[in-house]
Design a protein around this motif. Structure first.
Motif, short mmCIF file in Angstrom:
data_model
loop_
_atom_site.label_atom_id
_atom_site.label_comp_id
_atom_site.label_asym_id
_atom_site.label_seq_id
_atom_site.Cartn_x
_atom_site.Cartn_y
_atom_site.Cartn_z
N SER A 1 -1.43 -1.84 -6.81
CA SER A 1 -2.68 -1.12 -7.07
C SER A 1 -3.92 -1.99 -7.14
O SER A 1 -4.97 -1.54 -7.60
CB SER A 1 -2.56 -0.32 -8.38
N ARG B 1 -0.36 -1.32 -1.02
CA ARG B 1 0.35 -0.04 -0.94
C ARG B 1 1.46 -0.15 0.09
O ARG B 1 1.43 -1.00 0.99
CB ARG B 1 -0.62 1.08 -0.55
N ASP C 1 3.91 5.25 -0.02
CA ASP C 1 2.89 5.74 -0.94
C ASP C 1 1.98 6.74 -0.23
O ASP C 1 1.61 7.77 -0.81
CB ASP C 1 2.04 4.57 -1.47
N ALA D 1 1.82 10.78 -1.26
CA ALA D 1 0.56 11.43 -1.64
C ALA D 1 0.27 12.60 -0.71
O ALA D 1 -0.17 13.67 -1.14
CB ALA D 1 -0.58 10.42 -1.60
N SER E 1 -4.70 8.50 -5.64
CA SER E 1 -3.72 7.58 -6.19
C SER E 1 -4.31 6.88 -7.42
O SER E 1 -5.49 6.55 -7.47
CB SER E 1 -3.30 6.54 -5.15
N TYR F 1 -1.29 10.89 -7.78
CA TYR F 1 -0.11 10.18 -7.30
C TYR F 1 -0.10 8.83 -8.01
O TYR F 1 -1.00 8.02 -7.83
CB TYR F 1 -0.14 10.00 -5.79
#
Length: 246
Positions: free
Chosen positions: A214, A116, A120, A124, A138, A207
């Motif tokens: 990821s 991340r 990010d 969020a 997320s 998000y």
């Protein structure tokens, strides 16, 4: 809501079957845990960063890094079968008691999701604060779809499509959008979390993050993929910097 009302928790167990000792294992030259702590600090959005663990070495590492609060997690919250939400609650309540603050919002970051970016976390959090929702999680677009190529077994061990539509889908692109929870960022209002800490509710926002940010490290294969992506990113950044230097 101001930054002095927001806490970040990072829960890092000492035990791991998939990748033993992963939270302190060096990744790109630094312990895995520190990548997440650095990202939290770089946002500048938290009044406190608290680390919860059952492991002395992890707590010592977090203390040396400069975590505002280190929390000894009870053994019953540190087993392979223990749910995570009680550990988050214990971490936040311990931090609040130590700091003499009751936070209005909370963000939990998995130490096993080091790809991340700080933005990010901020995005969020901004979604939580601006949308009036209970929480934000997320996600990343799912590679498999329950409407197209995800199957289950019935009681006779025959396969069937997980979710059927009245008009069958013949291309994955035509199926309803589905997402995988990527385990990277969780954000709640304190009121929502303490009244029922579900990751998904009727007032949960998503998000969306790309696949290359990821990966949640749960196996050696995951580790190798993250290691490759991090090294590739470092090389690209070095080339960019070199081009900028006259």
């Amino acid at each position: 809501m101001t930054n002095d009302q927001i806490i970040c928790s990072v829960c890092a167990r000492g035990g791991s079957k998939g990748v033993p000792g992963k939270n302190l294992r060096p990744l790109n030259g630094r312990p895995l845990l520190l990548h997440t702590l650095d990202q939290a600090r770089q946002t500048g959005r938290f009044a406190a960063i608290a680390v919860s663990s059952d492991d002395d070495a992890i707590l010592s590492c977090a203390r040396e890094w400069g975590a505002d609060v280190v929390v000894r997690r009870p053994d019953e919250m540190a087993s392979d079968t223990a749910a995570k939400s009680p550990s988050i609650r214990h971490c936040v309540e311990t931090a609040e008691a130590e700091l003499g603050i009751q936070f209005a919002a909370m963000v939990d970051l998995d130490a096993t999701s080091p790809l991340r970016e700080p933005f990010d976390i901020e995005a969020a959090l901004d979604m939580l604060l601006s949308s009036g929702c209970n929480n934000v999680i997320s996600v990343t677009p799912s590679r498999k779809s329950p409407y197209f190529n995800m199957v289950e077994l019935n009681e006779d061990d025959f396969g069937f499509l997980s979710k059927k539509l009245e008009i069958p889908v013949v291309r994955r692109q035509d199926a309803p959008k589905c997402f995988d929870i990527n385990g990277s960022v969780y954000a709640w209002t304190r009121e929502a979390f303490f009244s029922g800490p579900a990751a998904l509710s009727e007032r949960t926002r998503l998000y969306i993050m790309p696949e290359d940010r990821s990966i949640d490290i749960d196996s050696e294969t995951d580790w190798l993929m993250v290691e490759f992506l991090m090294s590739r990113k470092s090389e690209i950044e070095k080339k960019y910097i070199q081009k900028k230097i006259p």
